[in-house]
Design an enzyme around this catalytic site. Structure first.
Site, short mmCIF file in Angstrom:
data_model
loop_
_atom_site.label_atom_id
_atom_site.label_comp_id
_atom_site.label_asym_id
_atom_site.label_seq_id
_atom_site.Cartn_x
_atom_site.Cartn_y
_atom_site.Cartn_z
N HIS A 78 11.38 5.09 10.72
CA HIS A 78 10.22 5.97 12.00
C HIS A 78 9.86 4.76 12.20
O HIS A 78 9.15 5.26 13.62
CB HIS A 78 9.76 6.96 11.06
CG HIS A 78 9.24 8.01 12.30
ND1 HIS A 78 10.20 8.75 12.82
CD2 HIS A 78 7.64 7.94 12.73
CE1 HIS A 78 9.32 9.62 13.32
NE2 HIS A 78 8.37 9.52 13.45
N ASP A 110 15.55 7.37 8.83
CA ASP A 110 14.70 7.87 9.59
C ASP A 110 14.47 9.22 8.60
O ASP A 110 15.14 9.80 9.12
CB ASP A 110 14.05 7.65 11.32
CG ASP A 110 13.20 8.46 10.88
OD1 ASP A 110 12.35 8.91 10.74
OD2 ASP A 110 12.77 8.49 12.63
N SER A 121 7.54 9.02 18.75
CA SER A 121 7.35 9.80 17.76
C SER A 121 6.55 11.54 18.06
O SER A 121 7.37 11.69 18.65
CB SER A 121 6.52 9.65 16.70
OG SER A 121 6.14 10.38 15.52
C1 MLT Z 1 5.48 15.93 15.01
O1 MLT Z 1 4.75 16.63 14.93
O2 MLT Z 1 5.88 15.49 16.58
C2 MLT Z 1 7.10 15.02 14.38
O3 MLT Z 1 7.03 15.13 13.30
C3 MLT Z 1 6.49 13.67 14.81
C4 MLT Z 1 4.66 13.15 13.48
O4 MLT Z 1 5.32 13.05 13.11
O5 MLT Z 1 4.22 12.71 14.54
#
Ligand code: MLT
Length: 215
Positions: free
Chosen positions: A190, A159, A109
């Site tokens: 996710h 996701d 992520s």
């Molecule tokens: C991010 O902010 O890098 C993406 O939205 C993934 C997350 O939720 O961290």
């Protein structure tokens, strides 16, 4: 115990053999340097593990760069943090004595997004990368060079944060940077699943010693 002597708070576990690969473990939002150590061990048991904690705090949750809203990134901050992380890899390689040319990022992520940013912005920093649930971090102004890195992009079909078109866009950008990209679309959202982990382990095992990858 976390090590605070270098520019990032981090954990480091040496490899089982002196010449093994180092996995750079990059956690998701709200994670820390401890989160992905078990995953790293599962993926490549003999590799060294370098696991930094993101230096940005969002309501107390560590991240690797700032965002303005969900999925909307502060690109200036991202670029600066990406350069800092690249510098940290060199710093840690000198400190611990591992080969900086044999670093494979494993990111989830937010951690996958900064790994993608590393691939799109700096030459030859990563030999390879496993990106779990990654999106396009930024679109480079000039064609970047990912230095022929091998990349596994493992995203979820359902996701809510990453539509299929975003996965394809990221794969296309990485390919145009010269990366050798494998895309796996998981029957998942996710969250990471056992299938992600099994496929990543097999993919890592298939990387060639000629690419400088050996663990
Ligand atoms: C991010 O902010 O890098 C993406 O939205 C993934 C997350 O939720 O961290």
């Amino acid at each position: 115990m976390s090590d605070v002597t270098l520019s990032f708070i981090h954990r480091y576990q040496p490899p089982a053999r002196a010449d093994a690969t180092t996995l750079l473990l990059l956690h998701g939002t709200g994670g820390d340097e401890n989160d992905l150590l078990p995953l790293g061990k599962n993926l490549m048991p003999d590799a060294g593990m370098l696991s930094p904690r993101g230096r940005v705090l969002e309501q107390g949750m560590p991240r690797f760069f700032r965002r303005l809203a969900e999925g909307v990134f502060d690109v200036e901050d991202l670029k600066q943090r990406t350069a800092e992380l690249a510098d940290f890899i060199g710093e840690a390689a000198r400190h611990y004595g591992f080969d900086a040319r044999r670093v494979i990022a494993v990111g989830f992520s937010n951690g996958a997004n900064i790994a993608a940013s590393l691939l799109l912005s700096r030459r030859s920093v990563l030999a390879a990368a496993v990106l779990f649930r990654a999106m396009v971090p930024f679109v480079p102004e000039a064609p970047p060079s990912a230095g022929g890195a091998s990349v596994l992009l493992s995203n979820g079909a359902s996701d809510p944060l990453i539509p299929a078109a975003e996965t394809e866009r990221l794969a296309g950008l990485l390919r145009s940077a010269g990366a050798d990209v494998t895309v796996e679309v998981q029957p998942a959202g996710h969250h990471l699943t056992p299938r992600d982990v099994t496929q990543a382990r097999l993919w890592l095992a298939s990387l060639k010693p000629a690419q400088g990858i050996r663990a």
